[in-house]
Design an enzyme around this catalytic site. Structure first.
Site, mmCIF file in Angstrom:
data_model
loop_
_atom_site.group_PDB
_atom_site.id
_atom_site.type_symbol
_atom_site.label_atom_id
_atom_site.label_comp_id
_atom_site.label_asym_id
_atom_site.label_seq_id
_atom_site.Cartn_x
_atom_site.Cartn_y
_atom_site.Cartn_z
ATOM 1 N N CYS A 196 0.825 -1.213 0.000
ATOM 2 C CA CYS A 196 0.000 0.000 0.000
ATOM 3 C C CYS A 196 0.857 1.259 0.000
ATOM 4 O O CYS A 196 0.422 2.319 -0.428
ATOM 5 C CB CYS A 196 -0.918 0.016 1.211
ATOM 6 S SG CYS A 196 -2.170 -1.282 1.197
ATOM 7 N N PHE A 197 2.088 1.127 0.509
ATOM 8 C CA PHE A 197 2.968 2.291 0.646
ATOM 9 C C PHE A 197 4.240 2.174 -0.189
ATOM 10 O O PHE A 197 5.157 2.983 -0.055
ATOM 11 C CB PHE A 197 3.342 2.480 2.122
ATOM 12 C CG PHE A 197 2.154 2.592 3.029
ATOM 13 C CD1 PHE A 197 1.397 3.750 3.065
ATOM 14 C CD2 PHE A 197 1.763 1.527 3.821
ATOM 15 C CE1 PHE A 197 0.286 3.851 3.887
ATOM 16 C CE2 PHE A 197 0.651 1.618 4.651
ATOM 17 C CZ PHE A 197 -0.085 2.784 4.686
#
Length: 229
Positions: A196-197
């Site tokens: 997600c990052f």
């Protein structure tokens, strides 16, 4: 969810990042469906409309409501799409592939510019001048094309290269560069990724050889799962 409905995504983030009482929200395990001028309450779990969401259960609520909006709520559209797709490609021909393998099959093997990735990488706990970071980039340059694609998929959740280069790599918060974080724990642990990052947790290793062994193992065995933080 961010790509489907950015405003709704922001509201869900607000729920996760703040106390429900502070933002004045009262929720139950249900959602409202507004279709063709009609409104109806849909339970996310059995009798969900009568079960209050608490601080302890709000993550489960967000997960269920996202699942509903992206799958259950559009089940008829997904079914229609699959019927059309399966007219062109028989299910038995693609059932042997994982979702990631199918993406590579459809999109092709990407041409990954490691120089561009290196130029657009941030570091947390590490410095670009650390010998371990030197080892990491030496390993990345030594990988074959398929291994580079597998690493990109492991670290970002997709083997696709942004059209404008890695400076425009997208993450949960919009444009989000690839980053390498110094992992805690024991020396020699397996590296992990937070897709997600676009973040890689890189532990301390004794040698470049050990780091390469761990990296290759991670991208071959750990690519099926995604960590969220």
């Amino acid at each position: 969810m961010q790509a489907i409905d950015p405003d709704y995504y922001k509201n869900l983030k607000l729920i996760l990042e703040h106390k429900l009482d502070d933002i004045g929200v009262e929720l139950t395990f249900s959602t409202e469906d507004h279709s063709f001028g009609r409104s109806q309450t849909i339970d996310l779990i059995e009798n969900g409309r009568n079960i209050v969401v608490t601080e302890k259960t709000k993550e489960k609520y967000v997960s269920l409501v996202c699942q509903h909006r992206m799958t259950t709520a559009i089940q008829s559209q997904i079914k229609a799409y699959l019927e059309g797709f399966h007219e062109l490609v028989k299910p038995e021909l693609i059932s042997i592939f994982t979702a990631k393998e199918l993406e590579l099959l459809i999109s092709g093997m990407p041409d990954i510019d490691i120089d561009d990735l290196k130029k657009n990488t941030d570091y947390q706990g590490w410095k670009a001048t650390d010998k371990e970071i030197g080892w990491f980039w030496s390993i990345m340059f030594s990988l074959c094309r398929s291994e580079k694609a597998a690493f990109l998929q492991f670290a970002t959740g997709s083997s696709k290269v942004p059209l404008a280069g890695f400076a425009e790599l997208q993450g949960m918060r919009g444009t989000q560069k690839f980053s390498i974080h110094k992992a805690g724990g024991s020396s020699g642990a397996l590296m992990s990724a937070h897709t997600c990052f676009n973040a890689l947790d890189l532990p301390v290793y004794k040698s470049e050889e050990e780091m390469k062994e761990k990296l290759l193992y991670a991208i071959s065995e750990g690519g099926g799962g995604f960590l969220f933080a």
